[in-house]
Design a protein around this motif. Sequence first.
Motif, PDB file in Angstrom:
ATOM      1  N   HIS A  37      29.635  19.469  -6.054  1.00  0.00           N
ATOM      2  CA  HIS A  37      28.578  20.339  -5.543  1.00  0.00           C
ATOM      3  C   HIS A  37      28.241  21.382  -6.596  1.00  0.00           C
ATOM      4  O   HIS A  37      29.119  22.132  -7.024  1.00  0.00           O
ATOM      5  N   ARG A  38      26.983  21.438  -6.969  1.00  0.00           N
ATOM      6  CA  ARG A  38      26.531  22.437  -7.952  1.00  0.00           C
ATOM      7  C   ARG A  38      26.904  23.841  -7.481  1.00  0.00           C
ATOM      8  O   ARG A  38      27.288  24.696  -8.268  1.00  0.00           O
ATOM      9  N   GLU A  39      26.798  24.071  -6.156  1.00  0.00           N
ATOM     10  CA  GLU A  39      27.069  25.401  -5.573  1.00  0.00           C
ATOM     11  C   GLU A  39      28.545  25.783  -5.690  1.00  0.00           C
ATOM     12  O   GLU A  39      28.896  26.947  -5.508  1.00  0.00           O
ATOM     13  N   ALA A  40      29.399  24.812  -5.976  1.00  0.00           N
ATOM     14  CA  ALA A  40      30.837  25.113  -6.049  1.00  0.00           C
ATOM     15  C   ALA A  40      31.228  25.702  -7.402  1.00  0.00           C
ATOM     16  O   ALA A  40      32.333  26.228  -7.561  1.00  0.00           O
ATOM     17  N   ILE A  41      30.309  25.614  -8.376  1.00  0.00           N
ATOM     18  CA  ILE A  41      30.644  26.100  -9.727  1.00  0.00           C
ATOM     19  C   ILE A  41      30.324  27.588  -9.799  1.00  0.00           C
ATOM     20  O   ILE A  41      29.168  27.988  -9.682  1.00  0.00           O
ATOM     21  N   SER A  42      31.363  28.392  -9.998  1.00  0.00           N
ATOM     22  CA  SER A  42      31.161  29.824  -9.831  1.00  0.00           C
ATOM     23  C   SER A  42      30.679  30.539 -11.094  1.00  0.00           C
ATOM     24  O   SER A  42      30.398  31.735 -11.050  1.00  0.00           O
ATOM     25  N   GLY A  43      30.555  29.846 -12.200  1.00  0.00           N
ATOM     26  CA  GLY A  43      30.050  30.524 -13.408  1.00  0.00           C
ATOM     27  C   GLY A  43      30.220  29.653 -14.628  1.00  0.00           C
ATOM     28  O   GLY A  43      30.553  28.461 -14.516  1.00  0.00           O
ATOM     29  N   GLY A  44      29.931  30.221 -15.788  1.00  0.00           N
ATOM     30  CA  GLY A  44      30.007  29.455 -17.037  1.00  0.00           C
ATOM     31  C   GLY A  44      28.797  28.558 -17.181  1.00  0.00           C
ATOM     32  O   GLY A  44      27.809  28.691 -16.450  1.00  0.00           O
ATOM     33  N   GLU A  45      28.889  27.617 -18.116  1.00  0.00           N
ATOM     34  CA  GLU A  45      27.764  26.721 -18.382  1.00  0.00           C
ATOM     35  C   GLU A  45      27.947  25.434 -17.580  1.00  0.00           C
ATOM     36  O   GLU A  45      29.075  25.071 -17.249  1.00  0.00           O
ATOM     37  N   PHE A  46      26.831  24.758 -17.272  1.00  0.00           N
ATOM     38  CA  PHE A  46      26.940  23.492 -16.533  1.00  0.00           C
ATOM     39  C   PHE A  46      26.108  22.401 -17.198  1.00  0.00           C
ATOM     40  O   PHE A  46      24.977  22.657 -17.608  1.00  0.00           O
ATOM     41  N   VAL A  47      26.680  21.194 -17.341  1.00  0.00           N
ATOM     42  CA  VAL A  47      25.895  20.054 -17.810  1.00  0.00           C
ATOM     43  C   VAL A  47      26.072  18.902 -16.819  1.00  0.00           C
ATOM     44  O   VAL A  47      27.184  18.577 -16.417  1.00  0.00           O
ATOM     45  N   LYS A  48      24.918  18.320 -16.420  1.00  0.00           N
ATOM     46  CA  LYS A  48      24.973  17.175 -15.508  1.00  0.00           C
ATOM     47  C   LYS A  48      25.036  15.908 -16.360  1.00  0.00           C
ATOM     48  O   LYS A  48      24.020  15.469 -16.905  1.00  0.00           O
ATOM     49  N   VAL A  49      26.235  15.406 -16.534  1.00  0.00           N
ATOM     50  CA  VAL A  49      26.454  14.251 -17.410  1.00  0.00           C
ATOM     51  C   VAL A  49      27.459  13.333 -16.725  1.00  0.00           C
ATOM     52  O   VAL A  49      28.404  13.801 -16.081  1.00  0.00           O
TER      53      VAL A  49
END
Length: 329
Positions: A37-49
């Motif tokens: 879940h994208r909403e579960a990531i509380s910070g930092g950078e994100f890549v959808k890979v």
Amino acid sequence: MRILVTGGAGYIGSHTVIELLEMGYDVITLDNLQKGHREAISGGEFVKVDLLNKNELEDVFKNSKIDAVVHFAADSLVGESVENPSKYFKSNMIASLNLLDAMLKYDVKKIVFSSSAAVYGEPDRIPIQENNKTFPTNPYGETKLMFENAIKWYDNAYGIKYVSLRYFNAAGAHISGKIGEDHAPESHLIPIVLQAVLGQRPHVQIFGTDYETKDGTCVRDYIHITDLAMAHILALKRLEKGGDSAIYNLGNGEGFSVREIIKVAEKVTGKKINTKDTPRRAGDPAVLIATSEKIKKELNWAPKYNDINTIVETAWKWHKSNPKGFKTS
Ligand code: UFG
């Protein structure tokens, strides 16, 4: 330190990302969001890979100097793995080998790996020590063991240092109530029990009442998700300090039966839970209890939330305020 967390939008991954950020690590989360879940990531950078996409994966390493990897991305349903081994060998083995090869290419030499008690299969002795016989009884456990073996040989040949953490039953939610467990479909006992409390299920099925255990139901070793997350940080620190590769169990060393968990949930929620006795679920060992003395001794791992009431209370806090999980919270 810049840490790549694969599967960081999943249950265990997202709880580890929170702790990494808290400890001041620079975090890049990679996830294909198939189950995470994208909403579960509380910070930092994100890549959808997706790790099966080698080009996109290599770009992540090319575009950013990564110091170490924490690898959670995997499929993890035991029953599904028996029915569809092809999926598991692809997503847990081939995808993970892509990751190791990208690490090699970009000279990243440290990895913490999310392994499982499933590598032991039906244990030859209890409590389970790291040197118990490994004899997985399903493709999920097999792929976890195969990857443990792969990194051992990558260490031998290329000097990639690893820590494999063999989790017992991850449970509970972040103490803040901000993130928690949200699988679709849900197969894990504690969330299922709490869904019954919320009226989302008519009853909890008890899979097997004729095991040779204290009350005939399966016994498991439940470990709080934040204690599990903290072990990953200790593992990273070991590798940062130039420590050698290692394998550790992660459990609390205490077993609770299915019926005991239901009783704890009734106490925590104040609600009566309906149950239905059903036949055994294929592939369930009767008792899985770890000894985690090795990680306590070598990495000073000290679980903070090891009381089963606290574990269920934190899960309840999350489920009560997010009855439909992340999407509608
Ligand atoms: N159970 C029920 N009813 C349910 C769900 C579960 O009785 O509706 C029982 C199971 O039979 C088992 C216990 O509750 O005895 C715990 O089941 P979970 O599905 O919550 O967890 P497992 O012990 O099967 O699985 C865990 C991890 C897996 C890992 C496995 C290793 O979730 O990822 O341990 O054996 F592979």
